[in-house]
Design a protein around this motif. Sequence first.
Motif, PDB file in Angstrom:
ATOM      1  N   ALA A  23      54.850  52.113  43.797  1.00 48.90           N
ATOM      2  CA  ALA A  23      54.830  50.752  44.377  1.00 48.90           C
ATOM      3  C   ALA A  23      53.491  50.497  45.231  1.00 48.90           C
ATOM      4  O   ALA A  23      52.938  51.388  45.441  1.00 48.90           O
ATOM      5  N   GLU A  24      53.378  49.262  45.298  1.00 44.43           N
ATOM      6  CA  GLU A  24      52.254  48.777  46.145  1.00 44.43           C
ATOM      7  C   GLU A  24      52.242  49.341  47.450  1.00 44.43           C
ATOM      8  O   GLU A  24      53.312  49.670  48.130  1.00 44.43           O
ATOM      9  N   PRO A  25      50.905  49.390  48.035  1.00 49.37           N
ATOM     10  CA  PRO A  25      50.893  49.838  49.482  1.00 49.37           C
ATOM     11  C   PRO A  25      51.815  49.096  50.378  1.00 49.37           C
ATOM     12  O   PRO A  25      51.743  47.777  50.093  1.00 49.37           O
ATOM     13  N   GLY A  29      44.914  45.931  53.095  1.00 48.16           N
ATOM     14  CA  GLY A  29      43.847  46.910  53.399  1.00 48.16           C
ATOM     15  C   GLY A  29      44.212  48.189  53.226  1.00 48.16           C
ATOM     16  O   GLY A  29      43.467  49.207  53.420  1.00 48.16           O
ATOM     17  N   GLU A  30      45.427  48.692  53.047  1.00 42.78           N
ATOM     18  CA  GLU A  30      45.757  50.278  52.709  1.00 42.78           C
ATOM     19  C   GLU A  30      45.554  50.335  51.412  1.00 42.78           C
ATOM     20  O   GLU A  30      45.711  49.746  50.330  1.00 42.78           O
ATOM     21  N   ARG A  92      45.736  47.111  48.356  1.00 37.17           N
ATOM     22  CA  ARG A  92      46.543  46.014  48.639  1.00 37.17           C
ATOM     23  C   ARG A  92      45.731  44.923  49.208  1.00 37.17           C
ATOM     24  O   ARG A  92      44.921  45.074  50.282  1.00 37.17           O
ATOM     25  N   ASN A  93      45.818  43.710  48.923  1.00 36.65           N
ATOM     26  CA  ASN A  93      44.962  42.592  49.662  1.00 36.65           C
ATOM     27  C   ASN A  93      45.941  41.443  49.956  1.00 36.65           C
ATOM     28  O   ASN A  93      47.116  41.609  49.741  1.00 36.65           O
ATOM     29  N   ILE A  94      45.513  40.323  50.401  1.00 32.25           N
ATOM     30  CA  ILE A  94      46.356  39.192  50.747  1.00 32.25           C
ATOM     31  C   ILE A  94      47.074  38.763  49.569  1.00 32.25           C
ATOM     32  O   ILE A  94      48.037  38.126  49.443  1.00 32.25           O
ATOM     33  N   ASP A  95      46.194  38.702  48.537  1.00 31.93           N
ATOM     34  CA  ASP A  95      46.401  38.345  46.967  1.00 31.93           C
ATOM     35  C   ASP A  95      45.611  38.970  46.297  1.00 31.93           C
ATOM     36  O   ASP A  95      44.620  39.696  46.590  1.00 31.93           O
ATOM     37  N   ASN A  96      45.717  38.823  44.829  1.00 29.63           N
ATOM     38  CA  ASN A  96      44.867  39.395  43.819  1.00 29.63           C
ATOM     39  C   ASN A  96      44.270  38.369  43.173  1.00 29.63           C
ATOM     40  O   ASN A  96      44.091  38.631  41.905  1.00 29.63           O
ATOM     41  N   MET A  97      43.987  37.285  43.580  1.00 29.29           N
ATOM     42  CA  MET A  97      43.575  36.147  42.709  1.00 29.29           C
ATOM     43  C   MET A  97      41.905  36.050  43.047  1.00 29.29           C
ATOM     44  O   MET A  97      41.220  35.606  42.025  1.00 29.29           O
ATOM     45  N   THR A  98      41.379  36.976  43.721  1.00 31.03           N
ATOM     46  CA  THR A  98      39.689  37.205  43.833  1.00 31.03           C
ATOM     47  C   THR A  98      39.165  38.250  43.000  1.00 31.03           C
ATOM     48  O   THR A  98      39.955  39.251  42.794  1.00 31.03           O
ATOM     49  N   ASP A  99      38.038  38.168  42.536  1.00 31.40           N
ATOM     50  CA  ASP A  99      37.569  39.091  41.694  1.00 31.40           C
ATOM     51  C   ASP A  99      37.241  40.319  42.659  1.00 31.40           C
ATOM     52  O   ASP A  99      36.657  40.338  43.709  1.00 31.40           O
ATOM     53  N   PRO A 100      37.865  41.729  42.270  1.00 29.54           N
ATOM     54  CA  PRO A 100      37.930  42.846  43.204  1.00 29.54           C
ATOM     55  C   PRO A 100      36.439  43.164  43.379  1.00 29.54           C
ATOM     56  O   PRO A 100      36.089  43.905  44.454  1.00 29.54           O
ATOM     57  N   MET A 101      35.389  43.064  42.609  1.00 27.84           N
ATOM     58  CA  MET A 101      33.926  43.438  42.704  1.00 27.84           C
ATOM     59  C   MET A 101      33.474  42.684  43.908  1.00 27.84           C
ATOM     60  O   MET A 101      32.350  43.086  44.627  1.00 27.84           O
ATOM     61  N   SER A 102      33.915  41.473  44.164  1.00 29.41           N
ATOM     62  CA  SER A 102      33.260  40.646  45.226  1.00 29.41           C
ATOM     63  C   SER A 102      34.028  40.858  46.701  1.00 29.41           C
ATOM     64  O   SER A 102      33.243  40.574  47.658  1.00 29.41           O
ATOM     65  N   ILE A 103      34.952  41.680  46.728  1.00 30.55           N
ATOM     66  CA  ILE A 103      35.605  41.902  48.219  1.00 30.55           C
ATOM     67  C   ILE A 103      35.687  43.468  48.206  1.00 30.55           C
ATOM     68  O   ILE A 103      35.806  43.869  49.454  1.00 30.55           O
ATOM     69  N   ILE A 104      35.556  44.456  47.300  1.00 34.59           N
ATOM     70  CA  ILE A 104      35.834  45.876  47.257  1.00 34.59           C
ATOM     71  C   ILE A 104      34.463  46.572  47.178  1.00 34.59           C
ATOM     72  O   ILE A 104      33.865  46.300  46.072  1.00 34.59           O
ATOM     73  N   LYS A 105      34.209  47.385  48.166  1.00 34.28           N
ATOM     74  CA  LYS A 105      32.919  48.037  48.007  1.00 34.28           C
ATOM     75  C   LYS A 105      33.158  49.722  48.093  1.00 34.28           C
ATOM     76  O   LYS A 105      34.027  50.109  48.915  1.00 34.28           O
ATOM     77  N   ILE A 106      33.047  50.450  47.164  1.00 36.09           N
ATOM     78  CA  ILE A 106      33.231  51.854  46.911  1.00 36.09           C
ATOM     79  C   ILE A 106      31.619  52.558  47.146  1.00 36.09           C
ATOM     80  O   ILE A 106      30.935  52.160  46.181  1.00 36.09           O
ATOM     81  N   GLY A 141      38.538  46.943  37.738  1.00 39.35           N
ATOM     82  CA  GLY A 141      39.687  46.402  38.275  1.00 39.35           C
ATOM     83  C   GLY A 141      40.869  45.580  37.862  1.00 39.35           C
ATOM     84  O   GLY A 141      40.231  44.666  36.858  1.00 39.35           O
ATOM     85  N   LYS A 142      41.943  45.708  37.834  1.00 35.66           N
ATOM     86  CA  LYS A 142      43.000  44.756  37.372  1.00 35.66           C
ATOM     87  C   LYS A 142      44.119  44.542  38.594  1.00 35.66           C
ATOM     88  O   LYS A 142      44.335  45.134  39.369  1.00 35.66           O
ATOM     89  N   LYS A 143      44.864  43.394  38.137  1.00 33.67           N
ATOM     90  CA  LYS A 143      45.792  43.023  39.101  1.00 33.67           C
ATOM     91  C   LYS A 143      46.909  44.152  38.920  1.00 33.67           C
ATOM     92  O   LYS A 143      47.243  44.407  37.894  1.00 33.67           O
ATOM     93  N   PHE A 144      47.676  44.289  40.341  1.00 36.75           N
ATOM     94  CA  PHE A 144      48.727  45.327  40.307  1.00 36.75           C
ATOM     95  C   PHE A 144      49.767  44.951  41.277  1.00 36.75           C
ATOM     96  O   PHE A 144      49.384  44.363  42.325  1.00 36.75           O
ATOM     97  N   GLY A 145      50.877  44.677  40.676  1.00 37.91           N
ATOM     98  CA  GLY A 145      51.788  44.038  41.481  1.00 37.91           C
ATOM     99  C   GLY A 145      51.704  42.534  41.816  1.00 37.91           C
ATOM    100  O   GLY A 145      50.855  41.832  41.183  1.00 37.91           O
ATOM    101  N   THR A 146      52.033  42.169  42.906  1.00 40.29           N
ATOM    102  CA  THR A 146      52.092  41.026  43.586  1.00 40.29           C
ATOM    103  C   THR A 146      50.710  40.582  44.204  1.00 40.29           C
ATOM    104  O   THR A 146      50.460  39.235  44.373  1.00 40.29           O
ATOM    105  N   SER A 147      50.155  41.418  44.818  1.00 42.24           N
ATOM    106  CA  SER A 147      49.064  41.207  45.795  1.00 42.24           C
ATOM    107  C   SER A 147      48.071  42.370  45.690  1.00 42.24           C
ATOM    108  O   SER A 147      47.342  42.387  46.761  1.00 42.24           O
ATOM    109  N   SER A 148      48.063  43.375  44.826  1.00 41.71           N
ATOM    110  CA  SER A 148      47.299  44.250  44.888  1.00 41.71           C
ATOM    111  C   SER A 148      46.202  44.608  43.625  1.00 41.71           C
ATOM    112  O   SER A 148      46.420  43.719  42.739  1.00 41.71           O
TER     113      SER A 148
END
Length: 185
Positions: A23-25, A29-30, A92-106, A141-148
């Motif tokens: 399941a989605e977080p 931010g989780e 999980r984010n607000i939505d999953n419409m943004t490129d994850p490379m631009s908002i997630i840093k590992i 990264g790929k979309k997962f669920g409704t907003s992850s």
Amino acid sequence: MKKLLLSFLFLGLMGISNAQDVAEPEFIGECLLIKNDQAAVPLEKQLAQNRTVASTGLILSGIGKVRSQLQIDGFTSSTKVGAADDVKIIIRNIDNMTDPMSIIKIFKFEVKKKYRRAELASISSFGSGKSNNLDYILFSGKKFGTSSYILKLSNPLSPGEYGITISNPNALDEKQTVVSSFSVE
């Protein structure tokens, strides 16, 4: 004909239910680490401290660097993964419409006795500066669920401590940096 139609409908529903075993977080931010056995483990979260450090050379002679660093307490994370494991993380984010490379840093931390640090930027006394100094880890990264997002990290990861920060493109004011962390053994 009815039996054939019902059979296809039943098989289709079974395929949908098995497509997403985890399941989605619950919260934005989780982060969840997906282990090889498909068990989902929440990543350790901490509030980061921002600090600025001047080199000894700068203090003594006026020649050196000033570094901006991100620091969290503890020398290791409670969430562990093996070096040979296939590392997947759901965020999980607000939505999953943004490129994850631009908002997630590992990134990888430098480990000390009581804390973990990562260098954000540095500037020398001669005026040359360098920003975005984090030791980034590549992922897809790929979309997962409704907003992850589901992220697959580049393998193999070297042993050490890793952190994840998530920027919120929809927020105007982010005062505190939250770091989710895990260890590779």
